[in-house]
Design a protein around this motif. Structure first.
Motif, short mmCIF file in Angstrom:
data_model
loop_
_atom_site.label_atom_id
_atom_site.label_comp_id
_atom_site.label_asym_id
_atom_site.label_seq_id
_atom_site.Cartn_x
_atom_site.Cartn_y
_atom_site.Cartn_z
N TYR A 122 -18.21 4.86 2.07
CA TYR A 122 -17.97 6.02 1.21
C TYR A 122 -16.61 5.96 0.56
O TYR A 122 -16.44 6.28 -0.61
CB TYR A 122 -18.12 7.29 2.07
N VAL A 123 -15.60 5.50 1.33
CA VAL A 123 -14.23 5.55 0.83
C VAL A 123 -14.04 4.65 -0.41
O VAL A 123 -13.11 4.84 -1.19
CB VAL A 123 -13.22 5.18 1.94
N CYS A 124 -14.93 3.71 -0.62
CA CYS A 124 -14.81 2.83 -1.80
C CYS A 124 -15.03 3.58 -3.11
O CYS A 124 -14.80 3.04 -4.19
CB CYS A 124 -15.76 1.65 -1.70
N GLU A 143 -9.70 -0.25 1.66
CA GLU A 143 -8.69 0.72 2.07
C GLU A 143 -7.86 1.17 0.87
O GLU A 143 -7.33 0.33 0.14
CB GLU A 143 -7.77 0.10 3.13
N PRO A 144 -7.76 2.47 0.65
CA PRO A 144 -6.99 2.96 -0.49
C PRO A 144 -5.57 2.43 -0.51
O PRO A 144 -4.97 2.19 0.54
CB PRO A 144 -7.00 4.48 -0.28
N ARG A 145 -5.05 2.25 -1.72
CA ARG A 145 -3.68 1.75 -1.87
C ARG A 145 -2.72 2.92 -2.00
O ARG A 145 -3.12 4.04 -2.28
CB ARG A 145 -3.57 0.92 -3.16
N GLU A 199 -16.53 7.94 8.09
CA GLU A 199 -16.19 7.28 6.82
C GLU A 199 -14.68 7.13 6.59
O GLU A 199 -14.28 6.44 5.66
CB GLU A 199 -16.83 8.03 5.65
N SER A 200 -13.87 7.75 7.42
CA SER A 200 -12.42 7.54 7.28
C SER A 200 -12.15 6.04 7.41
O SER A 200 -12.68 5.39 8.31
CB SER A 200 -11.70 8.30 8.40
N CYS A 201 -11.33 5.51 6.52
CA CYS A 201 -11.08 4.07 6.58
C CYS A 201 -10.19 3.70 7.74
O CYS A 201 -10.08 2.55 8.12
CB CYS A 201 -10.51 3.55 5.26
N GLY A 202 -9.53 4.69 8.33
CA GLY A 202 -8.76 4.45 9.54
C GLY A 202 -7.35 3.96 9.29
O GLY A 202 -6.59 3.70 10.22
N GLN A 203 -7.00 3.83 8.03
CA GLN A 203 -5.70 3.26 7.70
C GLN A 203 -4.53 4.16 8.10
O GLN A 203 -3.53 3.70 8.58
CB GLN A 203 -5.68 2.99 6.20
N CYS A 204 -4.68 5.46 7.86
CA CYS A 204 -3.55 6.34 8.20
C CYS A 204 -3.92 7.33 9.30
O CYS A 204 -5.02 7.85 9.36
CB CYS A 204 -2.99 7.03 6.95
N THR A 205 -2.96 7.57 10.15
CA THR A 205 -3.20 8.36 11.35
C THR A 205 -3.63 9.80 11.08
O THR A 205 -4.53 10.29 11.76
CB THR A 205 -1.93 8.34 12.23
N PRO A 206 -3.01 10.51 10.14
CA PRO A 206 -3.42 11.91 9.96
C PRO A 206 -4.92 12.03 9.73
O PRO A 206 -5.55 12.94 10.26
CB PRO A 206 -2.64 12.34 8.71
N CYS A 207 -5.48 11.11 8.99
CA CYS A 207 -6.91 11.19 8.69
C CYS A 207 -7.74 10.63 9.84
O CYS A 207 -8.68 11.25 10.31
CB CYS A 207 -7.19 10.47 7.38
N ARG A 208 -7.37 9.44 10.32
CA ARG A 208 -8.16 8.79 11.37
C ARG A 208 -8.24 9.68 12.60
O ARG A 208 -9.32 9.97 13.10
CB ARG A 208 -7.54 7.43 11.73
N VAL A 209 -7.10 10.13 13.07
CA VAL A 209 -7.08 10.95 14.27
C VAL A 209 -7.44 12.40 13.95
O VAL A 209 -8.16 13.06 14.70
CB VAL A 209 -5.68 10.88 14.95
N ALA A 240 -0.12 14.72 4.52
CA ALA A 240 0.26 13.40 5.04
C ALA A 240 -0.81 12.32 4.89
O ALA A 240 -0.50 11.14 5.03
CB ALA A 240 0.65 13.53 6.51
N ALA A 241 -2.05 12.70 4.63
CA ALA A 241 -3.08 11.67 4.49
C ALA A 241 -2.87 10.93 3.17
O ALA A 241 -2.36 11.49 2.20
CB ALA A 241 -4.47 12.28 4.55
N LYS A 242 -3.28 9.68 3.17
CA LYS A 242 -2.95 8.82 2.04
C LYS A 242 -3.87 9.04 0.84
O LYS A 242 -3.45 8.91 -0.30
CB LYS A 242 -3.06 7.38 2.52
N CYS A 243 -5.12 9.34 1.08
CA CYS A 243 -6.03 9.48 -0.07
C CYS A 243 -6.83 10.77 0.01
O CYS A 243 -6.74 11.53 0.97
CB CYS A 243 -6.96 8.28 -0.18
N GLY A 244 -7.62 10.98 -1.00
CA GLY A 244 -8.40 12.21 -1.14
C GLY A 244 -9.30 12.49 0.03
O GLY A 244 -9.58 13.65 0.33
N LEU A 245 -9.78 11.46 0.71
CA LEU A 245 -10.69 11.71 1.83
C LEU A 245 -10.00 12.58 2.88
O LEU A 245 -10.43 13.68 3.18
CB LEU A 245 -11.17 10.39 2.44
N GLY A 246 -8.89 12.09 3.41
CA GLY A 246 -8.19 12.85 4.44
C GLY A 246 -7.60 14.14 3.92
O GLY A 246 -7.56 15.16 4.62
N GLN A 247 -7.18 14.13 2.66
CA GLN A 247 -6.55 15.31 2.09
C GLN A 247 -7.52 16.46 1.91
O GLN A 247 -7.14 17.62 1.94
CB GLN A 247 -5.92 14.97 0.73
S1 SF4 Z 1 -6.82 9.45 4.15
FE1 SF4 Z 1 -6.00 7.54 5.05
S2 SF4 Z 1 -7.41 6.94 6.72
FE2 SF4 Z 1 -8.39 8.54 5.48
S3 SF4 Z 1 -9.66 7.35 4.11
FE3 SF4 Z 1 -7.73 7.80 3.00
S4 SF4 Z 1 -6.41 6.07 3.42
FE4 SF4 Z 1 -8.12 5.94 4.86
#
Ligand code: SF4
Ligand code: FES
Lengths: 156, 388
Positions: B156-158, B174-176, B317-327, B362-369
Motif C-alpha cells: 500500500y505504501v508504494c 520506503e518513502p524518502r 502496511e506501515s513500511c516500518g522505516q520510522c518508529t512513530p508509525c511502526r510502533v 514525527a512520522a515520515k510520510c502520509g501513512l503514519g501522519q
Molecule cells: S510513516 Fe514512516 S514507517 Fe510509516 S509508512 Fe511512512 S515512512 Fe514508513
C-alpha cells in the motif's frame, strides 16, 4: 520447464541488467515458480551484481513476492473493511474447510495456498478474492467453492 | 428532502467528436506555457488526495534543467474503499495516455510510466494492447514520447510517491525524506511529474473542453468534479462522478440506505463523520478533502470493529522505516483492544489520542501522519462503542 538459473538468465536478458529491473525479474520468477527460493534469490543477486541480502531485503518487503513455498494457485481473499462487512469470514471458512487448510497454508498436493489480502479495489462488489491474477467479485460461499473447484479440475 | 447533488460526466463521457488522440493533436500545437496557464486557470488540484495544484507541478518540473525527465502515472490505488482508478484504467485508458503525453510535451520528458498495483494485473492484457496502439500512434506523429507499464507487488505504501520511485528503482518501497520533491528529484533522481490516474484524465479533458467549463463546476476552493467510489451500506455502491463541494447530507440522501450512522470520507486514512455532522460537512478542500472513497455505515455496524479493521490495515502496511508509525500503529491497535477488554480505563483512549498527535508530527510520510484521522474521529464521535 526451465531450471531456475535459466529462468533468471532469461528474465535478466529481457528486462535488463540494471537495478531498475529487479522488480520485474522477481515478479517473473514468482509467476513461474510461485515463490522466490533461496536459489532464485542468489541467482538474481549474481546476475544483477547485487548483494544477496539486498535482493532478499527488497523481495521480503512486498506481499506478492513470497519467499516461502506457495501452491500453484494462490487464493487471496480480501479481509479489509467493506469486504468484512459483506461476509469475507464466511468465504474464508468455506474455502478453508473445503481445502482443509488454514489461512497461510498450502494444500498437500501443492495446488492451492489460501491467504488474505488487504483491499483489492472491489469494495463495491465484495466479498472478493484474487486467484493468481484473476479477480472474482461478489462472492457467495457457494460461488467461491465452484470457482476453486474449476481450478482444481484444470491440469495446469 | 431537496437534493442538489450534481452528477457530472466528464471522465467517462463518450464523445465521438473528440478522441484522446485528437485532443493530443490539438493541444500539442499550443505552447507549453499556454497549456500550463490553462491548467492553473482551471483550478485543477491533484485527485489522489493531497490536492497539489496540477498546473504548478507541471510548471515547476518544466522549469527544472536537465534533459532527462519523467512523467509517472500513479495507478497504485490501495486505500480501502477506493476503486475509481481501476474503473478509469479499464474504461478510458487512452485519456490517461493522452494526459501523460501532454505532460511529457510540457515538461520535456521522453518517457512515461504507469505504476500499476499488482492487484490490478488482470487489467494488463487489455491495457498493453491499447498502449501499443497508442505508442504506435505517437510514433506515426513523430512525437518523441513512449509510455511503459511497471507493476507493483502488493504494498500500500508504494502509493506514496517517493516510495513508488524506490519501488520502480528495484528497492524496498520506503518513502524518502522530503525535500527534494519529485519535481526536482523523483524517479532515478530526475525531475518527475507524478500524477494520479484521475488527475491525468482531467488534464486531457481540460485541454479538450477548456478551463472555463471545468472551473464552472464545484466551489471556489474546490474546482471541478471528481470521481467517487461508494461502498458499504448503500443500495447503490459503485463509481460516480460528482461536483466537488457537496454537503455530506446531500450525498447521504442519495447514497445512504435511510439508516446511515456514519460516513468514512477519504478511505481508511480519512475522517469518519457521524450523522449529527452530515449537515455542516462539505466534501472538498474547504471541508474534508478526499481521494474519492466514501464508505457508508448503518446503525447495525460496530464502530469499534471499523476502527479495529483500519488499525490492522495500517499496522500491516506501515513500511516500518520510522518508529512513530511502526510502533505507533501497533500501540493504537493494542490500546483499543485493551480498553475493550477492560484492561485499561476509558481515559487511556485520550493517551492514545496524544500518540496520534506525535505520529502526525514525527512520522515520515502520509501513512503514519494520517492514522490519527480515523482514530480521533471515531474515538471522539463513537467513544462509547469503543469502550463497551
Ligand atoms: S510513516 Fe514512516 S514507517 Fe510509516 S509508512 Fe511512512 S515512512 Fe514508513
Ligand atoms: S475492502 Fe475488499 S476490495 Fe476493498
Amino acid at each position: 520447464m526451465l531450471t531456475t538459473e535459466a529462468l533468471v538468465k532469461e528474465l535478466v536478458e529481457k528486462n535488463g541488467r540494471t537495478r531498475n529491473s529487479l522488480m520485474p525479474v522477481l515478479q517473473g520468477i514468482v509467476q513461474q515458480e510461485h515463490f522466490l527460493s533461496e536459489e532464485a534469490l542468489l541467482c538474481v543477486a549474481r546476475e544483477l551484481d547485487l548483494a544477496a541480502a539486498d535482493v532478499y531485503g527488497t523481495a521480503s518487503f512486498y506481499t506478492f513476492l513470497d519467499t516461502v513455498p506457495r501452491g500453484k494457485n494462490i487464493i487471496r481473499v480480501c479481509k479489509t473493511i467493506t469486504c468484512h462487512m459483506k461476509g469475507k469470514d464466511e468465504i474464508i471458512n468455506t474455502l478453508s474447510n473445503a481445502l482443509k487448510i488454514k489461512v497461510g497454508e498450502t494444500t498437500h498436493d501443492k495446488k492451492f495456498t489460501l491467504l488474505t489480502a488487504n483491499c483489492l479495489g472491489w469494495c463495491h462488489k465484495g466479498p472478493v478474492m484474487l486467484i493468481n491474477d484473476e479477480v472474482y467479485p461478489e462472492l457467495t460461499p457457494q460461488k467461491a467453492l465452484e470457482i476453486v473447484e474449476e481450478y482444481a479440475k484444470s491440469t495446469h | 428532502m431537496e437534493n442538489n447533488l450534481k452528477k457530472v460526466d466528464i471522465i467517462f463521457e463518450v464523445d465521438d467528436k473528440c478522441t484522446p488522440l485528437e485532443v493530443l493533436d490539438k493541444t500539442l500545437k499550443r505552447s507549453a506555457d499556454d497549456i500550463i496557464l490553462d491548467l492553473i486557470d482551471s483550478g485543477l488540484k491533484g485527485r489522489g488526495g493531497a490536492g497539489f495544484p496540477t498546473g504548478l507541478k507541471w510548471k515547476f518540473t518544466r522549469n527544472e534543467s536537465g534533459d532527462v525527465k519523467y512523467v509517472i502515472c500513479n495507478a497504485d490505488e490501495g486505500e480501502p474503499g477506493t476503486f475509481k482508478d481501476r474503473e478509469i484504467l479499464d474504461r478510458v485508458p487512452e485519456k490517461i495516455f493522452a494526459g501523460m503525453t501532454i505532460c511529457g510535451y510540457v515538461i520535456g520528458a521522453k518517457e512515461g510510466y504507469i505504476y500499476l498495483r499488482g492487484e490490478y494485473n488482470f487489467l494488463l492484457k487489455n491495457l498493453l494492447k491499447k498502449l501499443e496502439d497508442f505508442n504506435n500512434a505517437l510514433k506515426k506523429r513523430n512525437i518523441d514520447f513512449r509510455i511503459y507499464f511497471k507493476s507493483g507487488s502488493g504494498a500500500y505504501v508504494c502509493g506514496e510517491e517517493s516510495a513508488l520511485f524506490e519501488s520502480m528503482e528495484g528497492k524496498r518501497g520506503e518513502p524518502r525524506n522530503k525535500p527534494p520533491y519529485p519535481t526536482v528529484a523523483g524517479y532515478n533522481s530526475k525531475p518527475t511529474v507524478i500524477n494520479n490516474v484521475e488527475t491525468l484524465v482531467y488534464t486531457t479533458m481540460i485541454c479538450h473542453m477548456g478551463p472555463e467549463k471545468f472551473k464552472a463546476l464545484g466551489t471556489s476552493d474546490s474546482r471541478g468534479s471528481k470521481v467517487f467510489s461508494v461502498s458499504g451500506d448503500t443500495p447503490i455502491p459503485g463509481i460516480y462522478e460528482l461536483e466537488l463541494g457537496m454537503p455530506l447530507h446531500e450525498f447521504v440522501n442519495e447514497f445512504g440506505d435511510g439508516d446511515t450512522k456514519a460516513v468514512q470520507v477519504g478511505g481508511a486514512s480519512g475522517h469518519c463523520v457521524p450523522r449529527k455532522k452530515f449537515n455542516d460537512t462539505i466534501i472538498g478542500f474547504e471541508g474534508i478533502p478526499t481521494g474519492g472513497s466514501m464508505m457508508i455505515f448503518n446503525s447495525s455496524r460496530s464502530m469499534y470493529n471499523v476502527l479495529h479493521d483500519y488499525l490492522e490495515f495500517f499496522t500491516e502496511e506501515s513500511c516500518g522505516q520510522c518508529t512513530p508509525c511502526r510502533v505507533g500503529c501497533q500501540q493504537l491497535l493494542k490500546g483499543i483492544e485493551a480498553v475493550k477488554r477492560g484492561e485499561r480505563p476509558p481515559a487511556y483512549l485520550d493517551d492514545l489520542k496524544k500518540l496520534t498527535g506525535t505520529m502526525k508530527i514525527a512520522a515520515k510520510c502520509g501513512l503514519g501522519q494520517s492514522v490519527g484521522n480515523p482514530f480521533n474521529s471515531i474515538i471522539d464521535n463513537f467513544r462509547e462503542e469503543i469502550i463497551y
